[in-house]
Design a protein around this motif. Structure first.
Motif, short mmCIF file in Angstrom:
data_model
loop_
_atom_site.label_atom_id
_atom_site.label_comp_id
_atom_site.label_asym_id
_atom_site.label_seq_id
_atom_site.Cartn_x
_atom_site.Cartn_y
_atom_site.Cartn_z
N UNK A 65 -21.69 -3.77 13.51
CA UNK A 65 -22.90 -3.98 12.70
C UNK A 65 -24.14 -3.38 13.33
N UNK A 66 -24.10 -3.11 14.64
CA UNK A 66 -25.29 -2.56 15.28
C UNK A 66 -24.91 -1.77 16.53
N UNK A 67 -25.87 -1.01 17.02
CA UNK A 67 -25.69 -0.21 18.23
C UNK A 67 -26.12 -1.05 19.43
N UNK A 68 -25.18 -1.49 20.25
CA UNK A 68 -25.55 -2.30 21.40
C UNK A 68 -24.81 -1.89 22.67
N UNK A 69 -24.60 -0.58 22.82
CA UNK A 69 -24.07 -0.08 24.08
C UNK A 69 -22.69 0.53 23.99
N UNK A 70 -22.50 1.61 24.74
CA UNK A 70 -21.21 2.29 24.78
C UNK A 70 -20.11 1.38 25.29
N UNK A 71 -20.44 0.58 26.29
CA UNK A 71 -19.44 -0.32 26.86
C UNK A 71 -18.92 -1.31 25.84
N UNK A 72 -19.81 -1.87 25.05
CA UNK A 72 -19.41 -2.82 24.01
C UNK A 72 -18.50 -2.16 22.98
N UNK A 73 -18.80 -0.91 22.65
CA UNK A 73 -17.96 -0.18 21.69
C UNK A 73 -16.56 0.02 22.25
N UNK A 74 -16.48 0.42 23.52
CA UNK A 74 -15.16 0.61 24.12
C UNK A 74 -14.40 -0.70 24.26
N UNK A 75 -15.09 -1.77 24.61
CA UNK A 75 -14.41 -3.07 24.73
C UNK A 75 -13.84 -3.51 23.39
N UNK A 76 -14.57 -3.24 22.33
CA UNK A 76 -14.05 -3.50 20.98
C UNK A 76 -12.78 -2.69 20.73
N UNK A 77 -12.82 -1.41 21.11
CA UNK A 77 -11.66 -0.55 20.94
C UNK A 77 -10.48 -0.96 21.81
N UNK A 78 -10.75 -1.37 23.05
CA UNK A 78 -9.68 -1.82 23.94
C UNK A 78 -8.99 -3.06 23.38
N UNK A 79 -9.77 -4.01 22.90
CA UNK A 79 -9.18 -5.22 22.32
C UNK A 79 -8.28 -4.87 21.13
N UNK A 80 -8.75 -3.96 20.30
CA UNK A 80 -7.98 -3.53 19.13
C UNK A 80 -6.67 -2.88 19.58
N UNK A 81 -6.76 -2.00 20.57
CA UNK A 81 -5.58 -1.28 21.06
C UNK A 81 -4.55 -2.23 21.66
N UNK A 82 -5.01 -3.23 22.40
CA UNK A 82 -4.09 -4.19 23.01
C UNK A 82 -3.41 -5.05 21.95
N UNK A 83 -4.14 -5.40 20.92
CA UNK A 83 -3.53 -6.18 19.83
C UNK A 83 -2.44 -5.37 19.12
N UNK A 84 -2.65 -4.06 19.04
CA UNK A 84 -1.68 -3.18 18.37
C UNK A 84 -0.57 -2.72 19.33
N UNK A 85 -0.69 -3.09 20.60
CA UNK A 85 0.34 -2.86 21.62
C UNK A 85 0.60 -1.38 21.91
N UNK A 86 -0.47 -0.59 21.97
CA UNK A 86 -0.33 0.79 22.45
C UNK A 86 -0.11 0.76 23.96
N UNK A 87 0.74 1.64 24.47
CA UNK A 87 1.03 1.67 25.90
C UNK A 87 -0.02 2.43 26.71
N UNK A 88 -0.66 3.42 26.06
CA UNK A 88 -1.65 4.24 26.74
C UNK A 88 -2.89 4.33 25.86
N UNK A 89 -4.04 4.08 26.46
CA UNK A 89 -5.30 4.06 25.71
C UNK A 89 -6.25 5.05 26.38
N UNK A 90 -6.74 6.00 25.60
CA UNK A 90 -7.61 7.06 26.13
C UNK A 90 -8.99 6.94 25.52
N UNK A 91 -10.00 6.97 26.37
CA UNK A 91 -11.38 6.97 25.89
C UNK A 91 -11.92 8.39 25.93
N UNK A 92 -12.67 8.74 24.88
CA UNK A 92 -13.06 10.14 24.70
C UNK A 92 -14.34 10.23 23.87
#
Length: 240
Positions: A65-92
């Protein structure tokens, strides 16, 4: 289903987002993509949503809903990736400063070479691989990494790098809910905690090319956070 997810955070990246998505999907290995958009007013999310119909089951978006930092965006993405059980997660990054052709090198460094964390490094063994940066920004980035290495003792040349492949178990172990920094220091904190947990880290030499389209998100607050944040990390160590 692919075993690897590429997380691309976006804010006002309409000039780059379609091209970077297609470039990732053109790699020989199949990667999935999660775009984490911080409510971009330029319509970045709309472009992604149109592409989702073309790349069904491979392209996904999380709308914040808002821009509150690159770290927060990646943490959101990491949580999503772990829920979907990807073995390798790449930030780019979305702006082609990270070359999509290097994705397979980072992936192989973890998947085939038994590393837990692969860093796309601009400064391996003091060799500088940066294109189109002005000298002030280059020196700031280079000496920031040297400063971090000096303060924390972490055996990594490019501690501020944002092109990184993680094994799933690393993200599961380092307590993402206790990551404190949201800007430039986020990249440092993640690597520092992985190192303190004794995960095996490898740096892969890559060429970083400054963006040609869109605007940089770098600002003084991000740099301030990094300079003083590493001292706090060194003193505090790992969360209890």
């Amino acid at each position: 289903m692919s075993d690897a997810l590429v997380i691309i955070p976006t804010y006002n990246e309409k000039e780059n987002i379609e091209a970077i998505i297609r470039a990732v999907f053109n790699q020989e290995k199949e990667f999935h993509i999660l775009v984490v958009d911080d409510n971009s007013p330029d319509g970045t999310a709309s472009i992604v949503n149109k592409l989702i119909t073309e790349f069904k089951g491979k392209l996904f978006i999380e709308n914040r809903t808002k821009k509150n930092g690159l770290g927060k965006a990646y943490l959101c993405g990491f949580d999503w990736a772990l829920q979907k059980e990807y073995d390798y997660i790449i930030q780019m990054d979305a702006d082609f400063s990270h070359n999509p052709n290097d994705l397979i090198r980072l992936y192989n460094t973890c998947a085939n070479d038994n590393n837990d964390l692969a860093i796309g490094s601009r400064y391996v063994k003091n060799r500088v691989n940066v294109v189109n940066w002005d000298i002030k920004r280059l020196l700031l980035s280079y000496f920031a990494s040297r400063y971090v290495k000096l303060i924390t003792r972490i055996p990594v040349y490019d501690t501020t790098a944002g092109f990184v492949c993680w094994r799933k178990n690393v993200l599961e172990t380092i307590q993402l809910n206790k990551i404190k920094f949201i800007g430039y220091a986020f990249q440092i904190e993640m690597k520092f905690k992985a190192w303190k947990h004794n995960f095996k880290i490898s740096e892969v030499s890559v060429i970083f090319t400054d963006r040609k389209e869109g605007e940089s998100k770098m600002n003084g607050n991000i740099i301030y956070e990094a300079l003083f944040g590493v001292i706090k990390m060194r003193l505090n160590g790992l969360p209890k």
